[in-house]
Design an enzyme around this catalytic site. Structure first.
Site, short mmCIF file in Angstrom:
data_model
loop_
_atom_site.label_atom_id
_atom_site.label_comp_id
_atom_site.label_asym_id
_atom_site.label_seq_id
_atom_site.Cartn_x
_atom_site.Cartn_y
_atom_site.Cartn_z
CG ASP A 90 2.39 -4.91 5.27
OD1 ASP A 90 3.48 -4.44 4.92
OD2 ASP A 90 1.98 -4.90 6.44
CG ASP A 124 7.17 -6.17 9.54
OD1 ASP A 124 7.66 -7.03 10.26
OD2 ASP A 124 7.78 -5.63 8.60
CG ASP A 130 -0.73 -4.06 9.20
OD1 ASP A 130 0.00 -4.23 8.20
OD2 ASP A 130 -0.35 -3.48 10.23
#
EC number: 3.1.3.18
Length: 226
Positions: free
Chosen positions: A9, A11, A174
């Site tokens: 991922d 961001d 995250d």
């Protein structure tokens, strides 16, 4: 059947982009003569792509209004795109250990890819500005394919493109969207505790590994090979 491909991922995983996203949303809302938003609010709105983040900003809440005027949403997206594209990414920074860890994994021969829900048009410039572009074989954005995370389509696309098996891939993120995408795809996942996950512990999503720092990823990759 050893690990060959690691998908990341963007961001909240590789970069802290909240300041730039907040600025673009604030400028968008100013253009629309609407109340502004805070960094704290925006932090809880990231992870489902620009369209939903914008709807959350217009609604000023996570569970955004479903009856927003279509013309307002379209105008908001146009203004957000303009400001995010034209104000650079000076405030977007790498998390500690990201560059060195990615460089080491690349040097060890792993293929690396980005699978983000951010519109793909914004991604190459960010990777280039932060000196990461040359490390990635693939970049998939939220609009690269018909679906985005937590749908597994992006991960399956990369798997099939490179002739891999599920066991040869790892997803690092995250957010619960990252972990669910990996679980839906049938591949192992790493959850990072420091990113943007709507205020929820990433462990609640039951990733295969939970890490507090990005640098710990090298040990996980080594153990995954064993």
């Amino acid at each position: 059947m050893s690990l060959r491909y690691i998908a990341f991922d963007l961001d909240g995983t590789l970069v802290d982009s909240v300041p730039d996203l907040t600025q673009a949303l604030q400028m968008m809302l100013t253009d629309l003569d609407m109340p502004t938003v805070t960094v704290e609010q925006v932090t809880g709105w990231i992870g489902n792509g620009a369209d939903i983040m914008i709807r959350r900003a217009l609604s000023r809440r996570h569970d955004f209004a479903t009856d927003l005027d279509a013309d307002l949403v379209a105008r908001a997206r146009e203004r957000f795109n303009f400001h995010y594209d034209n104000n650079g990414h000076e405030k977007t920074v790498l998390y500690p250990g990201v560059k060195d860890t990615l460089a080491a994994l690349h040097q060890q021969g792993y293929q690396l890819g980005v699978v983000t829900n951010k519109p793909v048009a914004f991604v190459p410039a960010i990777l280039e500005d932060l000196g990461l572009a040359a490390l990635f074989t693939d970049v998939l954005g939220g609009d690269s394919l018909p679906t985005n995370k937590p749908n597994p389509e992006g991960l399956h696309h990369l798997r099939d493109k490179h002739g891999l098996t599920n066991a040869q891939m790892l997803m690092v993120g995250d957010s619960k969207n990252d972990i669910l995408a990996a679980q839906n795809a049938g591949i192992a996942s790493v959850g990072l505790t420091y990113g943007y996950n709507y205020g929820e512990p990433i462990s609640d999503s039951r990733p295969d590994y939970v890490l507090d720092s990005f640098s710990e990823l090298q040990a996980v990759v080594a153990s995954h090979q064993a």
